[in-house]
Design a protein around this motif. Sequence first.
Motif, PDB file in Angstrom:
ATOM      1  N   GLN B 113       0.839  -1.199   0.000  1.00  0.00           N
ATOM      2  CA  GLN B 113       0.000   0.000   0.000  1.00  0.00           C
ATOM      3  C   GLN B 113       0.875   1.250   0.000  1.00  0.00           C
ATOM      4  O   GLN B 113       0.589   2.228  -0.687  1.00  0.00           O
ATOM      5  N   LEU B 114       1.973   1.199   0.780  1.00  0.00           N
ATOM      6  CA  LEU B 114       2.848   2.367   0.864  1.00  0.00           C
ATOM      7  C   LEU B 114       3.657   2.560  -0.419  1.00  0.00           C
ATOM      8  O   LEU B 114       3.905   3.683  -0.845  1.00  0.00           O
ATOM      9  N   ASP B 119      -4.923   3.214  -6.233  1.00  0.00           N
ATOM     10  CA  ASP B 119      -5.952   2.311  -5.737  1.00  0.00           C
ATOM     11  C   ASP B 119      -5.970   1.013  -6.520  1.00  0.00           C
ATOM     12  O   ASP B 119      -6.036  -0.067  -5.968  1.00  0.00           O
ATOM     13  N   SER B 120      -5.942   1.090  -7.854  1.00  0.00           N
ATOM     14  CA  SER B 120      -5.921  -0.164  -8.586  1.00  0.00           C
ATOM     15  C   SER B 120      -5.109   0.019  -9.872  1.00  0.00           C
ATOM     16  O   SER B 120      -5.278   0.981 -10.598  1.00  0.00           O
ATOM     17  N   ARG B 215      -7.434  -6.243 -12.163  1.00  0.00           N
ATOM     18  CA  ARG B 215      -7.250  -5.127 -11.227  1.00  0.00           C
ATOM     19  C   ARG B 215      -6.270  -5.585 -10.166  1.00  0.00           C
ATOM     20  O   ARG B 215      -6.384  -6.692  -9.658  1.00  0.00           O
ATOM     21  N   ILE B 216      -5.292  -4.759  -9.854  1.00  0.00           N
ATOM     22  CA  ILE B 216      -4.348  -5.120  -8.798  1.00  0.00           C
ATOM     23  C   ILE B 216      -4.451  -4.098  -7.690  1.00  0.00           C
ATOM     24  O   ILE B 216      -4.361  -2.896  -7.947  1.00  0.00           O
ATOM     25  N   GLU B 217      -4.675  -4.572  -6.481  1.00  0.00           N
ATOM     26  CA  GLU B 217      -4.660  -3.652  -5.342  1.00  0.00           C
ATOM     27  C   GLU B 217      -4.086  -4.383  -4.136  1.00  0.00           C
ATOM     28  O   GLU B 217      -4.128  -5.607  -4.063  1.00  0.00           O
TER      29      GLU B 217
END
Lengths: 333, 294
Positions: B113-114, B119-120, B215-217
């Motif tokens: 996340q960092l 977002d995606s 989608r990658i998150e």
Amino acid sequence: MDKLRKKRLLNNGIAIVLVIVLYVLLEILIRTELLNPIGFTSDFFKKMFINIILAVSLNLVTGFLGQLSLGHAGFMSVGAYTAALITIHADLPIYIEFPLALLAGGLMAVVFGLIVGIPCLRLKGDYLAILTLGFGEIIKVIMTNLKGLTNGASGLNAIPSYSKFGYVYFISILTVYIIYKFIKSRHGRAVISIRENEIAAESCGVNLTYYKLFAFLIASFFAGIAGGLYAHNIGYIAPKTFDYNYSIEILIMVVLGGMGSITGSVVAACALTIIPQLLKYMNLGQYQMLLYSIILIAIMLFRPYGLMGKYEFSLSKLLNKGKRASQGGTENE
Amino acid sequence: MDIFILQLINGLSLGSIYALVALGYSMVYGIVKLINFAHGDIIMVSCFTMYTAMEIAGLPLLVSIPLTLILTAVLGIIIEKLAYDRLISKGVERISLLITAIGVSIFLQSTFQLIFKADSLRYQAFLPSKTISLFGIEPSLKSVVTIIVSLVLMLALTLFVKLTKVGKAMRAASEDASAAKLMGINTSNVVAFTFAIGSLLAAVAGILYFESYPRIEPYMGGMLGLKAFVAAVIGGIGSIPGAMAGGLILGVAEAMTVSIGLSSYSDAVVFGILIIMLVLKPSGLFGKNIREKV
């Protein structure tokens, strides 16, 4: 006999006085708004005591029963929605409506606790972790989809702010007291024996499913109450308020403080309310979860029993020690 | 009828992804009795690695895929050695292991996340989105490829565990880890190897999953991993054919829920199946009911 009773009475008296003194001090701190600049507002203190309720109740399941529950925020969500819907729709005076709403929230959480608990607490193994984790997600889906009742993803707002600091404070003290008494009772010992060794406990006549479920439901009940307090503190709840990260936050309080120590949970709940607030104050809020994960792993690797281990703070022991110290430490008991 | 079969194929394709992930859970659980909560996040890491290799470094597909597989397998070993090995060899309580696994999972999520704030993200999917005609029905190429690749991998894994020496060591360790140790099997290495294989399969699952759901998150691994674990429990945890069967059942059930228009409840259906399974047959479809001896 009489002496012992007198002593116990004295200790209880001192404890009650301390609780009241602490309340007065905190109330003064809140009223004078001394710490408001760094974000320690009355909302903050209320959140701290709500977290104490959550951590202590989860400790009953994770620390004393030895089962991992990853959906504590889910039960909180159930309690919050139930309580908020009651106070929004019922037109009763606050002193009837609010206790009623909190109680209903707690009981609703118990009902959901039964649904989750019965299938997996009959079994050995880590099924509770999976099912509670799934439950936390499902509750979010349900709350989002029951649009008529819960207003969907945008959540409920305009919840009356009934959660005065005094209520939150005394309910959380009461929770700690009840759970402490439960642990010290016959039933509490049965719960601890399950953690130590299921087979040995069963052969001593402990009904495993009954006591597992019992402990789990008590924890769910208090999570529901905490949810109700939370909703009436912030005044706004949405399904995503009570997500997986919140459950994990509560779990970290239990693990950091020491699984099996109520004192530890209380201390850790305070610490882990203060730390994020300070991080936010220093604009480091985005590192919160990273920090939490490192705390979790490091504690498990180097100090698996948490900071406090199984230590419990005891006023009477402290008083005894003080007495002995003042007598010059000559007396050996 | 055709629509039903199409949905069935979609379900099987999703299910075979679950099955690949479930195998990792199941093998690790079989040996060290740990629900590796970080396993789902391995999928996420593999997707981000693919993204980095393809989009940022601009490597060709035939380099990116092996690179991703190798890196993910290595990551599995690193996680095992850094976080779990000490605890497993010390023989701590199971709950400590579980909490460590959760810690690792959050660590991976928040680190990514960092790093990749967005977002995606997405990279260019390599399978064309067209349908092929097969016995008069027209399933999408992606789902057919997914099913075939998964089946081949599962077959290979079964043969590997049955026929090779390492596979034999894995079976021995899962039957009785301490006895296996006494017979001269380096259980610590076997565990690390199991993590590597599990991560490798998860990486394949991740790459295939991206083809259908591009989608990658950072949090994508959570629910996917959880469902795969449910698949492993349904099939009987610790059993390789069980993980496959559980995955396929779950995938089909989910696709059917979506096709009757209840897509927002598909997660609830998955856990509903788990609850029913735990009530009726807690050891799972292929699980053995082992009596505990004192």
